[in-house]
Write a protein that holds these residues in place. Sequence first.
Motif, PDB file in Angstrom:
ATOM      1  N   GLY A  78      -8.690   0.338  19.184  1.00  0.00           N
ATOM      2  CA  GLY A  78      -7.767  -0.601  18.561  1.00  0.00           C
ATOM      3  C   GLY A  78      -6.914   0.023  17.469  1.00  0.00           C
ATOM      4  N   LEU A  79      -6.788  -0.684  16.355  1.00  0.00           N
ATOM      5  CA  LEU A  79      -5.929  -0.268  15.254  1.00  0.00           C
ATOM      6  C   LEU A  79      -6.359   1.073  14.675  1.00  0.00           C
ATOM      7  N   LYS A  80      -7.674   1.292  14.547  1.00  0.00           N
ATOM      8  CA  LYS A  80      -8.143   2.557  13.973  1.00  0.00           C
ATOM      9  C   LYS A  80      -7.664   3.737  14.813  1.00  0.00           C
ATOM     10  N   ARG A  81      -7.748   3.596  16.128  1.00  0.00           N
ATOM     11  CA  ARG A  81      -7.290   4.680  17.001  1.00  0.00           C
ATOM     12  C   ARG A  81      -5.800   4.917  16.819  1.00  0.00           C
ATOM     13  N   HIS A  82      -5.042   3.842  16.700  1.00  0.00           N
ATOM     14  CA  HIS A  82      -3.597   3.962  16.503  1.00  0.00           C
ATOM     15  C   HIS A  82      -3.284   4.682  15.186  1.00  0.00           C
ATOM     16  N   LEU A  83      -4.039   4.353  14.142  1.00  0.00           N
ATOM     17  CA  LEU A  83      -3.772   4.941  12.830  1.00  0.00           C
ATOM     18  C   LEU A  83      -4.090   6.433  12.771  1.00  0.00           C
ATOM     19  N   ILE A  84      -5.134   6.868  13.500  1.00  0.00           N
ATOM     20  CA  ILE A  84      -5.503   8.281  13.377  1.00  0.00           C
ATOM     21  C   ILE A  84      -4.819   9.177  14.389  1.00  0.00           C
ATOM     22  N   LYS A  85      -4.180   8.617  15.420  1.00  0.00           N
ATOM     23  CA  LYS A  85      -3.697   9.471  16.506  1.00  0.00           C
ATOM     24  C   LYS A  85      -2.587  10.427  16.073  1.00  0.00           C
ATOM     25  N   ASN A  86      -1.888  10.129  14.991  1.00  0.00           N
ATOM     26  CA  ASN A  86      -0.788  10.986  14.560  1.00  0.00           C
ATOM     27  C   ASN A  86      -1.150  11.953  13.439  1.00  0.00           C
ATOM     28  N   ILE A  87      -2.398  11.919  12.986  1.00  0.00           N
ATOM     29  CA  ILE A  87      -2.784  12.778  11.859  1.00  0.00           C
ATOM     30  C   ILE A  87      -2.542  14.249  12.172  1.00  0.00           C
ATOM     31  N   TYR A 103       0.833  -1.201   0.000  1.00  0.00           N
ATOM     32  CA  TYR A 103       0.000   0.000   0.000  1.00  0.00           C
ATOM     33  C   TYR A 103       0.871   1.257   0.000  1.00  0.00           C
ATOM     34  N   CYS A 104       1.882   1.257   0.856  1.00  0.00           N
ATOM     35  CA  CYS A 104       2.799   2.401   0.913  1.00  0.00           C
ATOM     36  C   CYS A 104       3.555   2.563  -0.403  1.00  0.00           C
ATOM     37  N   LEU A 105       3.981   1.446  -0.985  1.00  0.00           N
ATOM     38  CA  LEU A 105       4.680   1.516  -2.279  1.00  0.00           C
ATOM     39  C   LEU A 105       3.790   2.110  -3.351  1.00  0.00           C
ATOM     40  N   TRP A 106       2.496   1.778  -3.330  1.00  0.00           N
ATOM     41  CA  TRP A 106       1.574   2.323  -4.330  1.00  0.00           C
ATOM     42  C   TRP A 106       1.536   3.848  -4.230  1.00  0.00           C
ATOM     43  N   TRP A 107       1.433   4.361  -3.000  1.00  0.00           N
ATOM     44  CA  TRP A 107       1.372   5.813  -2.824  1.00  0.00           C
ATOM     45  C   TRP A 107       2.681   6.489  -3.217  1.00  0.00           C
ATOM     46  N   LYS A 108       3.795   5.884  -2.874  1.00  0.00           N
ATOM     47  CA  LYS A 108       5.090   6.479  -3.258  1.00  0.00           C
ATOM     48  C   LYS A 108       5.222   6.549  -4.768  1.00  0.00           C
ATOM     49  N   LYS A 109       4.851   5.477  -5.461  1.00  0.00           N
ATOM     50  CA  LYS A 109       4.922   5.462  -6.921  1.00  0.00           C
ATOM     51  C   LYS A 109       3.942   6.471  -7.512  1.00  0.00           C
ATOM     52  N   SER A 152      -3.608   8.801   7.753  1.00  0.00           N
ATOM     53  CA  SER A 152      -2.357   8.883   8.512  1.00  0.00           C
ATOM     54  C   SER A 152      -1.216   8.205   7.772  1.00  0.00           C
ATOM     55  N   ILE A 153      -1.534   7.252   6.912  1.00  0.00           N
ATOM     56  CA  ILE A 153      -0.502   6.570   6.130  1.00  0.00           C
ATOM     57  C   ILE A 153      -0.130   7.401   4.910  1.00  0.00           C
ATOM     58  N   TYR A 154      -1.127   7.729   4.063  1.00  0.00           N
ATOM     59  CA  TYR A 154      -0.781   8.400   2.813  1.00  0.00           C
ATOM     60  C   TYR A 154      -0.406   9.872   2.996  1.00  0.00           C
ATOM     61  N   LEU A 155      -0.946  10.532   4.026  1.00  0.00           N
ATOM     62  CA  LEU A 155      -0.531  11.915   4.254  1.00  0.00           C
ATOM     63  C   LEU A 155       0.922  11.979   4.739  1.00  0.00           C
ATOM     64  N   LYS A 156       1.327  11.009   5.518  1.00  0.00           N
ATOM     65  CA  LYS A 156       2.724  10.969   5.969  1.00  0.00           C
ATOM     66  C   LYS A 156       3.665  10.750   4.789  1.00  0.00           C
ATOM     67  N   ILE A 157       3.295   9.842   3.889  1.00  0.00           N
ATOM     68  CA  ILE A 157       4.113   9.604   2.691  1.00  0.00           C
ATOM     69  C   ILE A 157       4.179  10.880   1.854  1.00  0.00           C
ATOM     70  N   ALA A 158       3.023  11.510   1.658  1.00  0.00           N
ATOM     71  CA  ALA A 158       2.976  12.737   0.856  1.00  0.00           C
ATOM     72  C   ALA A 158       3.833  13.833   1.476  1.00  0.00           C
ATOM     73  N   THR A 179      -0.097  18.863   2.951  1.00  0.00           N
ATOM     74  CA  THR A 179      -1.092  17.883   3.358  1.00  0.00           C
ATOM     75  C   THR A 179      -2.206  18.533   4.171  1.00  0.00           C
ATOM     76  N   ILE A 180      -3.421  18.030   3.934  1.00  0.00           N
ATOM     77  CA  ILE A 180      -4.606  18.511   4.636  1.00  0.00           C
ATOM     78  C   ILE A 180      -5.337  17.306   5.211  1.00  0.00           C
ATOM     79  N   ALA A 181      -5.587  17.337   6.510  1.00  0.00           N
ATOM     80  CA  ALA A 181      -6.438  16.324   7.140  1.00  0.00           C
ATOM     81  C   ALA A 181      -7.781  16.968   7.415  1.00  0.00           C
ATOM     82  N   HIS A 182      -8.848  16.227   7.167  1.00  0.00           N
ATOM     83  CA  HIS A 182     -10.194  16.789   7.262  1.00  0.00           C
ATOM     84  C   HIS A 182     -11.050  15.893   8.146  1.00  0.00           C
ATOM     85  N   SER A 183     -11.493  16.407   9.268  1.00  0.00           N
ATOM     86  CA  SER A 183     -12.286  15.627  10.217  1.00  0.00           C
ATOM     87  C   SER A 183     -13.776  15.810   9.986  1.00  0.00           C
ATOM     88  N   HIS A 184     -14.468  14.675   9.892  1.00  0.00           N
ATOM     89  CA  HIS A 184     -15.931  14.678   9.763  1.00  0.00           C
ATOM     90  C   HIS A 184     -16.564  13.850  10.869  1.00  0.00           C
TER      91      HIS A 184
END
Length: 198
Positions: free
Chosen positions: A103-112, A52-58, A78-84, A91-96
């Motif tokens: 769990g994992l979702k909380r871990h993924l969004i905590k650094n946005i 997934y990360c390789l796809w965004w980098k390419k 949190s993954i693709y904005l960090k790569i960008a 980068t723009i993060a938009h909360s709705h």
Amino acid sequence: CMNIMRHLDQQKVQFDFVKHGEHVGAYEEEIKSLNGGIYTAPIYKIYNHFQYCLWWKKFLRDHPEYQIIHGHYYTLSSIYLKIAKNMGRKTIAHSHNTREFSGLKRHLIKNIEGIADYQFACSDEAGKWMFPNSQFKVIHNAIDTDAFKFNPQFRKRIRKELGVEDNLVIGGVGRLVEQKNPFGMVDIVESASKKIPN
């Protein structure tokens, strides 16, 4: 995004989208008709994190014209904005949302909050939830309110078609997901039906 895109000068501003998976998106044909591009990223499955990360980098290497990456999808942004950001993009993060993930979702969004150059939210509550330590900008959802103005003739016609001219009608519009509180609607209808049988 679509309500904004529909009213922009297509000669000056172009919105292109990345979707996850091969399915045809709800607005895909309209986006194409407005000269918007659509790219397909792989569906994120945890085990394919590296791919997934390789796809965004390419993708970002192949498309240097995209200097601003705007993410709505909390868990993956949190993954693709960090790569960008690491590749020099704005980068723009938009909360709705205003609810906690676990769990994992909380871990993924905590650094946005720390990844994004700019933080947008659809409401003050959504901004405080995702960006508690940042100066976020509230950008209300673009809604064409004229499309929802009360029309007595339309009301009469629809009620007749549905056979509910003299009944109390309670309706709800929204996806069947927790944020839209569908069980709350059931509770409201149940309470109302006890007092108003029709």
